[in-house]
Design a protein around this motif. Structure first.
Motif, short mmCIF file in Angstrom:
data_model
loop_
_atom_site.label_atom_id
_atom_site.label_comp_id
_atom_site.label_asym_id
_atom_site.label_seq_id
_atom_site.Cartn_x
_atom_site.Cartn_y
_atom_site.Cartn_z
N ASN A 95 -13.69 -35.15 -21.01
CA ASN A 95 -14.11 -34.30 -21.87
C ASN A 95 -15.56 -34.02 -21.76
O ASN A 95 -15.93 -32.63 -21.74
CB ASN A 95 -13.73 -34.64 -23.42
CG ASN A 95 -14.12 -33.18 -24.31
OD1 ASN A 95 -13.64 -31.93 -24.09
ND2 ASN A 95 -14.75 -33.72 -25.34
N PHE A 96 -16.37 -35.06 -21.90
CA PHE A 96 -17.99 -34.77 -21.50
C PHE A 96 -18.03 -34.32 -20.23
O PHE A 96 -18.78 -33.37 -20.11
CB PHE A 96 -18.57 -36.28 -21.67
CG PHE A 96 -18.89 -36.86 -22.83
CD1 PHE A 96 -19.24 -35.91 -23.88
CD2 PHE A 96 -18.31 -37.91 -23.15
CE1 PHE A 96 -19.70 -36.44 -25.25
CE2 PHE A 96 -18.69 -38.60 -24.75
CZ PHE A 96 -19.37 -37.80 -25.47
N PHE A 97 -17.28 -34.73 -19.09
CA PHE A 97 -17.60 -33.93 -17.89
C PHE A 97 -17.22 -32.44 -17.72
O PHE A 97 -17.93 -31.75 -17.42
CB PHE A 97 -16.77 -34.78 -16.80
CG PHE A 97 -17.17 -35.82 -16.29
CD1 PHE A 97 -18.57 -36.16 -15.92
CD2 PHE A 97 -16.68 -37.12 -16.11
CE1 PHE A 97 -19.23 -37.21 -15.27
CE2 PHE A 97 -17.10 -38.21 -15.61
CZ PHE A 97 -18.49 -38.29 -15.30
N LYS A 98 -16.20 -32.25 -18.65
CA LYS A 98 -15.60 -30.63 -18.56
C LYS A 98 -16.63 -30.00 -19.15
O LYS A 98 -16.92 -28.69 -18.96
CB LYS A 98 -14.35 -30.83 -19.09
CG LYS A 98 -13.15 -31.20 -18.02
CD LYS A 98 -11.98 -31.00 -18.42
CE LYS A 98 -10.82 -31.43 -17.18
NZ LYS A 98 -9.48 -31.12 -17.45
N GLN A 99 -17.40 -30.65 -20.18
CA GLN A 99 -18.26 -29.60 -21.18
C GLN A 99 -19.47 -29.59 -20.24
O GLN A 99 -19.87 -28.51 -20.41
CB GLN A 99 -18.64 -30.28 -22.55
CG GLN A 99 -17.67 -30.47 -23.48
CD GLN A 99 -17.88 -31.03 -24.64
OE1 GLN A 99 -19.20 -31.08 -25.22
NE2 GLN A 99 -17.15 -32.06 -25.11
N ALA A 100 -19.92 -30.57 -19.53
CA ALA A 100 -21.12 -30.62 -19.15
C ALA A 100 -21.44 -30.00 -17.51
O ALA A 100 -22.20 -29.76 -17.04
CB ALA A 100 -21.57 -32.02 -18.72
N ILE A 101 -20.13 -29.88 -16.70
CA ILE A 101 -20.19 -29.47 -15.44
C ILE A 101 -19.61 -27.92 -15.33
O ILE A 101 -18.43 -27.99 -15.91
CB ILE A 101 -19.48 -30.41 -14.50
CG1 ILE A 101 -19.93 -31.60 -14.55
CG2 ILE A 101 -19.40 -29.80 -13.01
CD1 ILE A 101 -19.26 -32.91 -13.86
#
Length: 199
Positions: A95-101
């Protein structure tokens, strides 16, 4: 009067850009293009680690979400009790990756769906293949050798540019003794700084 109640479009755009660059308490800093990766990576890593270090470990340790006989990921309710913590950690990090990239960058990464493989794909994309890395290293070494103050550049801009260059070199494992870094910065400063440098 209305501008007091509602921010102007340019102010909104500045706020959005600042949120993307710095992140907020509710979302991490955003990677909008791969050229920003060197400045983005530390901010992102720090953000996730500060929020939940246990979740961050999903990016550093390989975990493959179990799949059923059809090759589909299991739901949380189908995961063995002892495996649920790992499953949740993986999902939170994803979820962090999808928010940040940015979506376009995320789609181009070559990974197997695990957070570990996504993190490695980002590292590899930034470093490039061996030939690209070698070329990038040669370019950075040359840039370091000729580094000097640009006309009209403020002291702050000079320091920021220098720090960015040194960080890029260290990221590519270009090692130099500290005195070389110090000498290069001292040489780049304007002549009027000569007395301070000698002191």
């Amino acid at each position: 009067m209305l501008s007091c109640l509602y921010p102007l479009p340019s102010t909104l755009l500045q706020n959005i850009n600042l949120e993307n660059e710095m992140g907020t308490s509710k979302k991490p800093t955003k990677l909008l293009c791969m050229e920003d990766y060197p400045s983005w990576v530390d901010k992102f890593e720090t953000y996730v680690q500060a929020l939940n270090y246990e979740t961050w470990t999903a990016a550093e340790e390989e975990y493959i979400i179990p799949k059923n006989e059809n090759g589909e990921n299991y739901w949380l309710s189908q995961i063995a009790e002892g495996d649920k913590a790992l499953f949740l950690k993986e999902k939170k990090m994803l979820n962090f990756f999808k928010q940040a990239i940015k979506a376009e960058i995320f789609q181009l990464l070559q990974h197997n769906g695990s957070c570990y493989s996504i993190w490695q794909a980002l590292l590899n994309k930034d470093r490039g293949n061996p030939d690209m890395r070698k070329s990038k290293m040669a370019l950075l070494k040359k840039e370091f050798d000729i580094f000097t103050q640009v006309n009209g550049e403020s002291f702050t801009q000079l320091i920021e540019r220098y720090c960015h260059l040194v960080n890029q070199m260290k990221r590519l494992k270009i090692d130099k003794p500290n005195y070389e870094y110090i000498d290069k910065l001292a040489d780049a400063l304007p002549e009027e700084w000569g007395t301070f440098i000698m002191v």
